[in-house]
Design a protein around this motif. Sequence first.
Motif, PDB file in Angstrom:
ATOM      1  N   ARG A 169      37.201  29.669  43.936  1.00  0.00           N
ATOM      2  CA  ARG A 169      37.661  30.066  42.601  1.00  0.00           C
ATOM      3  C   ARG A 169      36.632  30.974  41.910  1.00  0.00           C
ATOM      4  O   ARG A 169      37.000  31.968  41.246  1.00  0.00           O
ATOM      5  N   ASP A 170      35.368  30.627  42.028  1.00  0.00           N
ATOM      6  CA  ASP A 170      34.333  31.487  41.449  1.00  0.00           C
ATOM      7  C   ASP A 170      34.369  32.877  42.062  1.00  0.00           C
ATOM      8  O   ASP A 170      34.247  33.901  41.353  1.00  0.00           O
ATOM      9  N   GLU A 171      34.531  32.882  43.389  1.00  0.00           N
ATOM     10  CA  GLU A 171      34.615  34.195  44.052  1.00  0.00           C
ATOM     11  C   GLU A 171      35.877  34.946  43.626  1.00  0.00           C
ATOM     12  O   GLU A 171      35.865  36.177  43.454  1.00  0.00           O
ATOM     13  N   LEU A 172      36.986  34.192  43.430  1.00  0.00           N
ATOM     14  CA  LEU A 172      38.231  34.822  42.981  1.00  0.00           C
ATOM     15  C   LEU A 172      38.063  35.441  41.583  1.00  0.00           C
ATOM     16  O   LEU A 172      38.604  36.524  41.279  1.00  0.00           O
ATOM     17  N   THR A 173      37.329  34.738  40.725  1.00  0.00           N
ATOM     18  CA  THR A 173      37.092  35.279  39.371  1.00  0.00           C
ATOM     19  C   THR A 173      36.340  36.604  39.446  1.00  0.00           C
ATOM     20  O   THR A 173      36.657  37.563  38.700  1.00  0.00           O
ATOM     21  N   LYS A 174      35.358  36.684  40.306  1.00  0.00           N
ATOM     22  CA  LYS A 174      34.608  37.924  40.456  1.00  0.00           C
ATOM     23  C   LYS A 174      35.495  39.048  40.972  1.00  0.00           C
ATOM     24  O   LYS A 174      35.391  40.205  40.525  1.00  0.00           O
ATOM     25  N   VAL A 175      36.386  38.704  41.928  1.00  0.00           N
ATOM     26  CA  VAL A 175      37.283  39.720  42.470  1.00  0.00           C
ATOM     27  C   VAL A 175      38.229  40.213  41.380  1.00  0.00           C
ATOM     28  O   VAL A 175      38.506  41.433  41.257  1.00  0.00           O
ATOM     29  N   ASN A 176      38.732  39.293  40.571  1.00  0.00           N
ATOM     30  CA  ASN A 176      39.641  39.693  39.491  1.00  0.00           C
ATOM     31  C   ASN A 176      38.931  40.594  38.489  1.00  0.00           C
ATOM     32  O   ASN A 176      39.527  41.541  37.932  1.00  0.00           O
ATOM     33  N   GLU A 177      37.680  40.267  38.211  1.00  0.00           N
ATOM     34  CA  GLU A 177      36.933  41.112  37.289  1.00  0.00           C
ATOM     35  C   GLU A 177      36.745  42.523  37.842  1.00  0.00           C
ATOM     36  O   GLU A 177      36.775  43.508  37.098  1.00  0.00           O
ATOM     37  N   GLU A 178      36.530  42.631  39.140  1.00  0.00           N
ATOM     38  CA  GLU A 178      36.362  43.948  39.734  1.00  0.00           C
ATOM     39  C   GLU A 178      37.668  44.737  39.705  1.00  0.00           C
ATOM     40  O   GLU A 178      37.662  45.970  39.563  1.00  0.00           O
ATOM     41  N   ILE A 179      38.768  44.038  39.881  1.00  0.00           N
ATOM     42  CA  ILE A 179      40.061  44.750  39.871  1.00  0.00           C
ATOM     43  C   ILE A 179      40.389  45.212  38.459  1.00  0.00           C
ATOM     44  O   ILE A 179      40.733  46.373  38.212  1.00  0.00           O
ATOM     45  N   GLY A 180      40.286  44.279  37.504  1.00  0.00           N
ATOM     46  CA  GLY A 180      40.579  44.628  36.120  1.00  0.00           C
ATOM     47  C   GLY A 180      42.010  45.120  35.952  1.00  0.00           C
ATOM     48  O   GLY A 180      42.959  44.482  36.444  1.00  0.00           O
ATOM     49  N   ASP A 181      42.131  46.291  35.258  1.00  0.00           N
ATOM     50  CA  ASP A 181      43.469  46.866  35.024  1.00  0.00           C
ATOM     51  C   ASP A 181      43.800  47.959  36.033  1.00  0.00           C
ATOM     52  O   ASP A 181      44.838  48.632  35.901  1.00  0.00           O
ATOM     53  N   ARG A 182      42.952  48.117  37.011  1.00  0.00           N
ATOM     54  CA  ARG A 182      43.175  49.186  37.963  1.00  0.00           C
ATOM     55  C   ARG A 182      44.266  48.829  38.966  1.00  0.00           C
ATOM     56  O   ARG A 182      44.502  47.645  39.249  1.00  0.00           O
ATOM     57  N   SER A 183      44.840  49.942  39.480  1.00  0.00           N
ATOM     58  CA  SER A 183      45.833  49.808  40.545  1.00  0.00           C
ATOM     59  C   SER A 183      45.730  51.020  41.437  1.00  0.00           C
ATOM     60  O   SER A 183      45.177  52.065  41.034  1.00  0.00           O
ATOM     61  N   PRO A 184      46.230  50.961  42.658  1.00  0.00           N
ATOM     62  CA  PRO A 184      46.143  52.123  43.555  1.00  0.00           C
ATOM     63  C   PRO A 184      46.838  53.338  42.981  1.00  0.00           C
ATOM     64  O   PRO A 184      46.420  54.491  43.217  1.00  0.00           O
ATOM     65  N   GLU A 185      47.895  53.170  42.178  1.00  0.00           N
ATOM     66  CA  GLU A 185      48.617  54.303  41.627  1.00  0.00           C
ATOM     67  C   GLU A 185      47.838  54.958  40.480  1.00  0.00           C
ATOM     68  O   GLU A 185      47.852  56.189  40.311  1.00  0.00           O
ATOM     69  N   SER A 186      47.148  54.094  39.713  1.00  0.00           N
ATOM     70  CA  SER A 186      46.426  54.646  38.566  1.00  0.00           C
ATOM     71  C   SER A 186      45.139  55.364  38.980  1.00  0.00           C
ATOM     72  O   SER A 186      44.656  56.228  38.249  1.00  0.00           O
ATOM     73  N   ASP A 187      44.555  54.978  40.086  1.00  0.00           N
ATOM     74  CA  ASP A 187      43.293  55.593  40.535  1.00  0.00           C
ATOM     75  C   ASP A 187      43.416  55.963  42.013  1.00  0.00           C
ATOM     76  O   ASP A 187      42.956  55.252  42.900  1.00  0.00           O
ATOM     77  N   PRO A 188      44.091  57.123  42.303  1.00  0.00           N
ATOM     78  CA  PRO A 188      44.312  57.490  43.712  1.00  0.00           C
ATOM     79  C   PRO A 188      43.031  57.718  44.488  1.00  0.00           C
ATOM     80  O   PRO A 188      42.981  57.479  45.700  1.00  0.00           O
ATOM     81  N   GLN A 189      41.960  58.170  43.837  1.00  0.00           N
ATOM     82  CA  GLN A 189      40.711  58.446  44.559  1.00  0.00           C
ATOM     83  C   GLN A 189      40.063  57.153  45.100  1.00  0.00           C
ATOM     84  O   GLN A 189      39.388  57.174  46.121  1.00  0.00           O
ATOM     85  N   ASP A 190      40.239  56.061  44.423  1.00  0.00           N
ATOM     86  CA  ASP A 190      39.620  54.782  44.850  1.00  0.00           C
ATOM     87  C   ASP A 190      40.684  53.776  45.293  1.00  0.00           C
ATOM     88  O   ASP A 190      40.538  52.571  45.108  1.00  0.00           O
ATOM     89  N   ALA A 191      41.787  54.296  45.822  1.00  0.00           N
ATOM     90  CA  ALA A 191      42.917  53.428  46.196  1.00  0.00           C
ATOM     91  C   ALA A 191      42.551  52.471  47.330  1.00  0.00           C
ATOM     92  O   ALA A 191      42.969  51.302  47.343  1.00  0.00           O
ATOM     93  N   ALA A 192      41.722  52.933  48.292  1.00  0.00           N
ATOM     94  CA  ALA A 192      41.387  52.077  49.450  1.00  0.00           C
ATOM     95  C   ALA A 192      40.601  50.857  49.022  1.00  0.00           C
ATOM     96  O   ALA A 192      40.870  49.730  49.445  1.00  0.00           O
ATOM     97  N   SER A 193      39.591  51.030  48.171  1.00  0.00           N
ATOM     98  CA  SER A 193      38.781  49.888  47.735  1.00  0.00           C
ATOM     99  C   SER A 193      39.594  48.927  46.874  1.00  0.00           C
ATOM    100  O   SER A 193      39.436  47.712  46.934  1.00  0.00           O
ATOM    101  N   ILE A 194      40.495  49.508  46.072  1.00  0.00           N
ATOM    102  CA  ILE A 194      41.332  48.648  45.228  1.00  0.00           C
ATOM    103  C   ILE A 194      42.272  47.814  46.108  1.00  0.00           C
ATOM    104  O   ILE A 194      42.470  46.625  45.857  1.00  0.00           O
ATOM    105  N   GLU A 195      42.812  48.422  47.162  1.00  0.00           N
ATOM    106  CA  GLU A 195      43.697  47.650  48.062  1.00  0.00           C
ATOM    107  C   GLU A 195      42.935  46.540  48.784  1.00  0.00           C
ATOM    108  O   GLU A 195      43.457  45.442  48.991  1.00  0.00           O
TER     109      GLU A 195
END
Length: 506
Positions: A169-195
């Motif tokens: 769960r702690d690790e999941l919280t960190k992952v969620n924080e890194e994702i934030g409001d981003r999505s592959p469609e909103s940031d095409p340049q960093d789509a691979a890391s977001i996926e």
Amino acid sequence: MTTDTTSESSASTPLLDLQTLVVAVRRRRRLWCSLALLGLLIGAAVAVLRPPPPTAVTKVLVVHAEDQANDTGTLIRTDVELLGTTRIADKALQSLKSREKPEDFMRDYRGTGLTNNLLQIVVTGDSDAEAVARAKALAEAFVADHVKRMEETAKAEAKALFDQRDRMRDELTKVNEEIGDRSPESDPQDAASIESLFARRAALNSRIADFDQRAAEARTGTPKVLAGTQIVDAPRAVQHSLPKAAVTNTAIGLVLGLVLGLALAAVGAVVADRPVLRRQIAANLGASVIAELPRRSGRLWQRRRTRAARERLTTTLARTVRGSAEPLSLLELGCARSTSVIALNLAGALAAEGPVVIIDGLPGPQLAKRRQKPGGPAVVSGERAAEVSPQERRIGVGSVAPGTAWTDLQYLGTQTVLVVRAGHGSAAWLHTVARQLADQRIPVIGVVLIDPDPRDRTDGTLWDGQHTALRGQTERLARQNGTDRRRTERLPVWAAKGPDNDQEAR
């Protein structure tokens, strides 16, 4: 030739003669019957004098979280060993409010695994009530300890799973924080890391759900184990039957005593190497068995047969004495009393034809302290043998037991009949007797076997020893009269053949 003869004799002699062993063991039936009777009496005495203490028994159903259908009993054996620990014993003593030491209490009970999940507990005490109370306290202490261990194991396992879940769960919280409001469609340049972050979040959610399920299963399994482990057979006193215990103990003692007696008799027979069959005695002494007599009078219906055998022997010996100018001696080995009776009977048969003197060379008082009957044969000691008149018939009686003065035997008689008790002398000593008599040039014309085995069917006749046998006297007389009938003769088995003997035999 001597080496070849010895090799042939060794090859023909078995290392262990089963017939001789069976006969020797049967002749020592007093030993193994006495040991069997002793074992029977000891078993009966143990049953009466040392009855079993008051005993109680109970059964406990033990359920394990690790139970498997193919379990070989490892878990229940572990429970048995745990039952024999000071922790269980101390808890039982505490419930009994006893000051007894756990180490002492552990000697009064034992556990047995009947099946993979059934444990039997047997406890002893000073009375039936105390034994039942002890069994109950011990079973309850074991059940409580088992339940406690299962609970602690389940709690530890669940805690470990929850700890793993919390880390996820702690690790999941960190992952969620890194994702934030981003999505592959909103940031095409960093789509691979977001996926990859989305994939990582899905894996963590799956593992967290798995840990929750495993922790729930661990908690769910514990109540089954706790409810299943229980006393299924209430403690009860074991009723002991004294007659049954006596019969069982006497049977066990009888069998053990009999087996021990047979083993001792067999080992003693092999080690002692004492010939008991007439075939062996005749071969070792180099003379044929001419008569057999029992050591004792025997039963009432056997006395007539014994009396007839003694009369036949007396007649044979009397005929030998009459037909020979050489004095006859009777030499005993292990049967001085029987030899004295034979000598007295022979002297009585010859007394009607002239004076008879018995020369007593026996070490015991069999003849020396005998009261002389009017008209009966005179008995003189071996030291006075030279004083006997040549007109009187002499019958020497002596011994060939260990310690014999061999050079004195020729003064008892120049030919002899050996009176040997079966199984008394060893094979080595029988060889010694035969060699010593041969050195003294005293021919052995026959062997009287005392106390033979009634089931012995071996042949005690040496068919190639007629140069000294009683049945060869007719042949010797014929040779003296000029009507010689040649026969093949050879030395006894105890003597090695020399070149001259081999040449004569050829």
